[in-house]
Design a protein around this motif. Structure first.
Motif, mmCIF file in Angstrom:
data_model
loop_
_atom_site.group_PDB
_atom_site.id
_atom_site.type_symbol
_atom_site.label_atom_id
_atom_site.label_comp_id
_atom_site.label_asym_id
_atom_site.label_seq_id
_atom_site.Cartn_x
_atom_site.Cartn_y
_atom_site.Cartn_z
ATOM 1 N N PHE B 28 0.833 -1.210 0.000
ATOM 2 C CA PHE B 28 0.000 0.000 0.000
ATOM 3 C C PHE B 28 0.862 1.253 0.000
ATOM 4 N N PHE B 68 -11.190 -9.574 -1.779
ATOM 5 C CA PHE B 68 -12.248 -8.584 -1.963
ATOM 6 C C PHE B 68 -11.950 -7.302 -1.175
ATOM 7 N N LEU B 72 -11.171 -3.482 -2.500
ATOM 8 C CA LEU B 72 -11.916 -2.273 -2.131
ATOM 9 C C LEU B 72 -10.968 -1.182 -1.652
ATOM 10 N N LEU B 73 -9.964 -1.572 -0.831
ATOM 11 C CA LEU B 73 -8.996 -0.594 -0.339
ATOM 12 C C LEU B 73 -8.201 -0.001 -1.509
ATOM 13 N N ALA B 76 -10.294 2.567 -3.186
ATOM 14 C CA ALA B 76 -10.323 3.830 -2.440
ATOM 15 C C ALA B 76 -9.001 4.574 -2.627
ATOM 16 N N ALA B 77 -7.884 3.832 -2.610
ATOM 17 C CA ALA B 77 -6.570 4.458 -2.742
ATOM 18 C C ALA B 77 -6.401 5.083 -4.116
ATOM 19 N N ASP B 78 -6.954 4.446 -5.137
ATOM 20 C CA ASP B 78 -6.803 4.949 -6.508
ATOM 21 C C ASP B 78 -7.934 5.886 -6.899
ATOM 22 N N SER B 79 -8.823 6.178 -5.971
ATOM 23 C CA SER B 79 -10.038 6.964 -6.212
ATOM 24 C C SER B 79 -10.734 6.561 -7.504
ATOM 25 N N LEU B 82 -15.702 2.140 -6.701
ATOM 26 C CA LEU B 82 -15.542 1.055 -5.722
ATOM 27 C C LEU B 82 -16.012 -0.267 -6.321
ATOM 28 N N GLY B 83 -15.167 -1.296 -6.226
ATOM 29 C CA GLY B 83 -15.561 -2.622 -6.688
ATOM 30 C C GLY B 83 -14.781 -3.104 -7.901
ATOM 31 N N ALA B 86 -11.759 -4.907 -6.672
ATOM 32 C CA ALA B 86 -12.279 -6.036 -5.890
ATOM 33 C C ALA B 86 -12.685 -7.184 -6.816
#
Lengths: 306, 174
Positions: B28, B68, B72-73, B76-79, B82-83, B86
């Motif tokens: 990360f 999964f 999702l994280l 969020a990190a790559d803006s 969502l999904g 995942a």
């Protein structure tokens, strides 16, 4: 009667069933996030979880910047200071003129009973990075819900409009640049007073005006400012300059490319304006306008959104 | 779960959860560095690589939920929407788990050939979903992420294996 051997290990659902479950969940997330925009709170929580790692990852570049600042030459600083003072002095007459013009305009608007718009106040926010996603044009600023930022606020640089705040986290926010494919801005051509809409071109870093009829008087070098019709961007912000106009006889509309004015990557800071109050629909300028027909902003937006 | 790696003299210790979590934290950190422009397009997907590594070498430590959740994280990190990650990670993880016994029988370079389609799958899923969302596709350089990530497979296990092995006792002379 078939005898089953005793189960040695509890295994749970089969791998394929699990895969289907997680795929369905992912697809549900994609649909809910992309179409209904209902996962913002969840996204904020995930970002909060990542915030410490983000701070750590940003620290080397920030340390390098601070180091560079400490070693700035004094003569360079003095020269820059002098240049800025000179610039201020050069702009002073225009500023004074602007104030008297603003007063005149307000009086005239009062006489004509047009609703007056106050230019909204704003906060200065540092640019902390570019969103790490090659599919969108976004920057990240280091101010979020902690300073009362709202989603939808316009973002400016010295030269002009940069974009719009689209996601507000606790300590940071994402700004969609005007070159982003999903951003639409209602514009005014200063030379002729024509109103139109600008769409981002994505990766190419330009804007296009897709709804300008063939015969319209528009040429390269024309200046475009916000028209203020949507009640989101205040009136008169510098947005773009027309780069090229192509009139293809096959199409009903001219193909127009524009260069955005707000050079966001030159600066370390941007100005985030507060959102304006929604305009009273009875007094919007749309009704006063006597210009060429403009497609309804909201309808066009809906059509273009993925 | 101990098993023999390529050199039968080296016995692998079972991995601790702490080591797995640390490796993901580092991934990360790598992901969240201020990437820009061409470097952003070329950034290898270290997170997916580690996910595949642990699923092949230590299938009991992680479950499908972790692929999964990590996805999702990553979203969020790559803006991004969502999904997307995942979905790609879940598919790649399931396939890696299916073929892990087969992958383990090969040497590292041949293993990398098995990893290539798994990484590519995740990227194709991303591109496909973005296509359906009518988002313009990035520059073609972006597709070089897959070969770069796969190249890292030949280096990464080297380090992780070393962290994780102990020299077996040499056979005693009779």
């Amino acid at each position: 009667m078939a005898l089953r051997p005793p189960e040695l290990f509890s295994r749970g659902p089969a791998p394929l069933a699990r895969l289907f479950f997680y795929c369905a969940l992912s697809l549900a997330c994609i649909v809910v996030d992309a179409h209904y925009h209902q996962l913002e709170l969840f996204r904020k929580a995930l970002n909060l979880l990542l915030a410490p790692i983000q701070t750590l990852a940003n620290s080397p570049s920030q340390a390098l910047q601070a180091f560079g600042k400490a070693w700035d030459n004094q003569s360079d600083l003095q020269a820059e200071n002098q240049r800025l003072r000179q610039q201020l002095l050069e702009q002073a007459p225009q500023m004074q003129q602007f104030q008297s013009l603003q007063a005149d305009l307000n009086t005239l608007k009062q006489l004509l009973q047009i609703q007056q718009q106050q230019f909204p106040a704003g906060i200065i926010a540092p640019i902390t990075g570019v969103a790490r996603n090659p599919f969108t044009q976004k920057i990240i600023i280091g101010v979020g819900a902690n300073k009362g930022l709202e989603s939808g606020s316009p973002v400016l640089s010295q030269e002009g409009l940069v974009g719009q705040v689209t996601t507000v986290n606790l300590f940071s926010s994402e700004v969609s640049l005007i070159t982003n494919k999903n951003v639409v801005i209602p514009l005014l051509l200063t030379r002729t007073g024509m109103r139109t809409l600008a769409f981002g071109n994505g990766e190419q870093g330009t804007l296009s005006l897709p709804y300008v009829p063939m015969g319209t008087d528009i040429r390269a070098g024309d200046v475009l400012v916000t028209s203020g019709i949507d009640g989101l961007y205040p009136e008169g912000l510098s947005v773009a300059t027309v780069l090229s106009v192509q009139r293809d006889p096959v199409s009903a509309f001219a193909q127009i490319r524009c260069q955005p004015d707000g050079a966001v990557f030159k600066h370390r800071q941007v100005l985030v304006l507060n959102r304006q109050q929604t305009l009273n629909p009875e007094h919007t300028e749309l009704e006063q306008a006597d210009t060429a027909p403009v497609p309804h902003t909201r309808a066009v937006r809906k059509g273009r959104k993925p | 779960m101990a098993h023999f790696s390529q050199d039968p003299q080296i016995l692998q210790r079972p991995v601790t959860l702490q080591r797995v979590l640390t490796s993901f934290l580092l991934a990360f950190l790598f992901m969240l560095l201020p990437w820009q422009g061409t470097f952003l397009l070329l950034r290898p997907d270290l997170l997916l690589l580690l996910l595949l590594y642990w699923s092949v070498h230590e299938p009991r430590v992680l479950g499908g939920w972790s692929a999964f959740a990590l996805g999702l994280l990553a979203d969020a990190a790559d803006s991004s929407v969502l999904g997307i990650h995942a979905l790609g990670y879940s598919l790649s993880y399931a396939l890696a788990l299916q073929y892990r016994q087969r992958i383990l029988t090969f040497y590292r370079l041949d293993q990398a050939l098995h990893v290539l389609p798994l990484v590519l799958l995740s990227q194709v899923v991303t591109a496909g979903v973005m296509f359906f969302l009518k988002t313009p596709q990035p520059h073609w350089i972006w597709w070089l992420q897959t070969p770069l990530t796969t190249l890292l497979w030949t280096l990464l296990p080297f380090w992780l294996d070393r962290q994780n092995t102990t020299q077996a006792e040499p056979p005693r002379a009779a």
